[in-house]
Motif scaffolding. Sequence first.
Motif, short mmCIF file in Angstrom:
data_model
loop_
_atom_site.label_atom_id
_atom_site.label_comp_id
_atom_site.label_asym_id
_atom_site.label_seq_id
_atom_site.Cartn_x
_atom_site.Cartn_y
_atom_site.Cartn_z
N THR A 82 0.81 -1.22 0.00
CA THR A 82 0.00 0.00 0.00
C THR A 82 0.83 1.26 0.00
OG1 THR A 82 -0.12 0.00 2.41
CG2 THR A 82 -1.90 -1.13 1.22
N GLY A 83 2.13 1.12 0.08
CA GLY A 83 2.99 2.29 0.07
C GLY A 83 3.13 2.92 1.45
N SER A 84 2.48 2.39 2.46
CA SER A 84 2.60 2.89 3.82
C SER A 84 2.62 1.71 4.77
CB SER A 84 1.42 3.82 4.15
OG SER A 84 0.23 3.08 4.24
N SER A 85 2.74 1.99 6.06
CA SER A 85 2.79 0.89 7.03
C SER A 85 1.41 0.35 7.34
CB SER A 85 3.46 1.38 8.32
OG SER A 85 2.70 2.44 8.87
N ASP A 86 0.36 1.03 6.89
CA ASP A 86 -1.01 0.54 7.14
C ASP A 86 -1.28 -0.66 6.27
OD1 ASP A 86 -2.23 3.94 7.22
OD2 ASP A 86 -1.34 2.73 8.82
N ASN A 87 -1.89 -1.68 6.83
CA ASN A 87 -2.27 -2.85 6.06
C ASN A 87 -3.68 -2.68 5.52
OD1 ASN A 87 0.10 -4.23 6.37
ND2 ASN A 87 -0.59 -5.37 8.17
N TYR A 88 -3.92 -3.24 4.34
CA TYR A 88 -5.23 -3.18 3.72
C TYR A 88 -6.17 -4.13 4.44
CZ TYR A 88 -8.88 -3.73 0.27
OH TYR A 88 -10.09 -3.78 -0.36
N ASP A 89 -7.35 -3.66 4.78
CA ASP A 89 -8.35 -4.48 5.46
C ASP A 89 -9.45 -4.78 4.46
OD1 ASP A 89 -10.08 -5.78 7.11
OD2 ASP A 89 -10.54 -4.04 8.37
N GLU A 90 -9.57 -6.04 4.06
CA GLU A 90 -10.55 -6.43 3.04
C GLU A 90 -11.99 -6.13 3.47
OE1 GLU A 90 -10.09 -10.34 1.46
OE2 GLU A 90 -7.92 -10.21 1.59
N THR A 91 -12.26 -6.14 4.75
CA THR A 91 -13.62 -5.92 5.21
C THR A 91 -13.94 -4.44 5.36
OG1 THR A 91 -12.93 -6.07 7.52
CG2 THR A 91 -13.63 -8.11 6.45
N ALA A 92 -12.96 -3.58 5.18
CA ALA A 92 -13.16 -2.14 5.41
C ALA A 92 -14.03 -1.50 4.35
CB ALA A 92 -11.81 -1.43 5.47
N ASP A 93 -14.04 -2.05 3.12
CA ASP A 93 -14.78 -1.40 2.05
C ASP A 93 -15.50 -2.44 1.21
OD1 ASP A 93 -15.73 0.26 0.10
OD2 ASP A 93 -13.78 1.08 -0.46
N ASP A 94 -16.81 -2.35 1.15
CA ASP A 94 -17.59 -3.28 0.36
C ASP A 94 -17.40 -3.06 -1.13
OD1 ASP A 94 -18.53 -4.46 2.66
OD2 ASP A 94 -20.32 -3.19 2.75
N GLU A 95 -16.88 -1.89 -1.53
CA GLU A 95 -16.68 -1.55 -2.93
C GLU A 95 -15.40 -2.18 -3.49
OE1 GLU A 95 -18.77 0.37 -4.90
OE2 GLU A 95 -20.15 0.22 -3.22
N ALA A 96 -14.53 -2.70 -2.64
CA ALA A 96 -13.26 -3.26 -3.09
C ALA A 96 -13.49 -4.51 -3.94
CB ALA A 96 -12.37 -3.58 -1.90
N HIS A 97 -12.68 -4.62 -4.99
CA HIS A 97 -12.78 -5.75 -5.90
C HIS A 97 -11.36 -6.25 -6.17
CE1 HIS A 97 -13.77 -8.14 -9.42
NE2 HIS A 97 -12.82 -7.50 -10.07
N GLN A 98 -11.14 -7.55 -6.00
CA GLN A 98 -9.82 -8.11 -6.26
C GLN A 98 -9.74 -8.63 -7.68
OE1 GLN A 98 -9.11 -11.13 -3.30
NE2 GLN A 98 -8.35 -9.64 -1.82
N LEU A 99 -8.66 -8.27 -8.37
CA LEU A 99 -8.37 -8.82 -9.69
C LEU A 99 -7.65 -10.14 -9.45
CD1 LEU A 99 -8.32 -8.51 -12.79
CD2 LEU A 99 -6.08 -7.43 -12.51
N ILE A 100 -8.17 -11.23 -10.00
CA ILE A 100 -7.68 -12.57 -9.73
C ILE A 100 -6.87 -13.07 -10.93
CG2 ILE A 100 -8.39 -14.95 -9.20
CD1 ILE A 100 -9.00 -12.91 -6.97
N SER A 101 -5.78 -13.77 -10.65
CA SER A 101 -4.94 -14.32 -11.71
C SER A 101 -5.65 -15.46 -12.44
CB SER A 101 -3.64 -14.85 -11.11
OG SER A 101 -2.89 -15.52 -12.11
#
Length: 153
Positions: free
Chosen positions: A63-82
Amino acid sequence: MDIRKIKKLIELVQESDIAELEIKEGEESVRICRHSPVPMQANSQAFLAPASAVASATPRPHTGSSDNYDETADDEAHQLISPMVGTIYLTEKQSQQPLCTLGQRVTAGDVVCIIEAMTMSNRITADKTGVISAILVEDGQQIDFGQAILVIE
């Protein structure tokens, strides 16, 4: 069996909804499985994607910072899958220009990375319009089928 035929068969399987394809020519046979590998049989050649050595390591978001991404934090988040197994590249080889960066706005169809599999470069495109909020892989890393590449919000 000619390697070009095998590569073309792999491309056809990737572009379709076929889970498994088996071709026999004389004594030679090729089995291409998209989801789950099938045990190899005697007297046959099976071209299955090898499991990555890094599969057991859980990728941490970049993320470019020390904060970790929380998958549950945003319902709008979408993962691009290989869609395949291979080596992932986040930059163009010739120009060394990044294909995706944090905060970059992408539209569906934009190339965001390249996965090299069997010496073939496969351009991976965004499947959603939005902003890249996390990059979950490192440039040059081995990637597995179904592994998350990045998050688009």
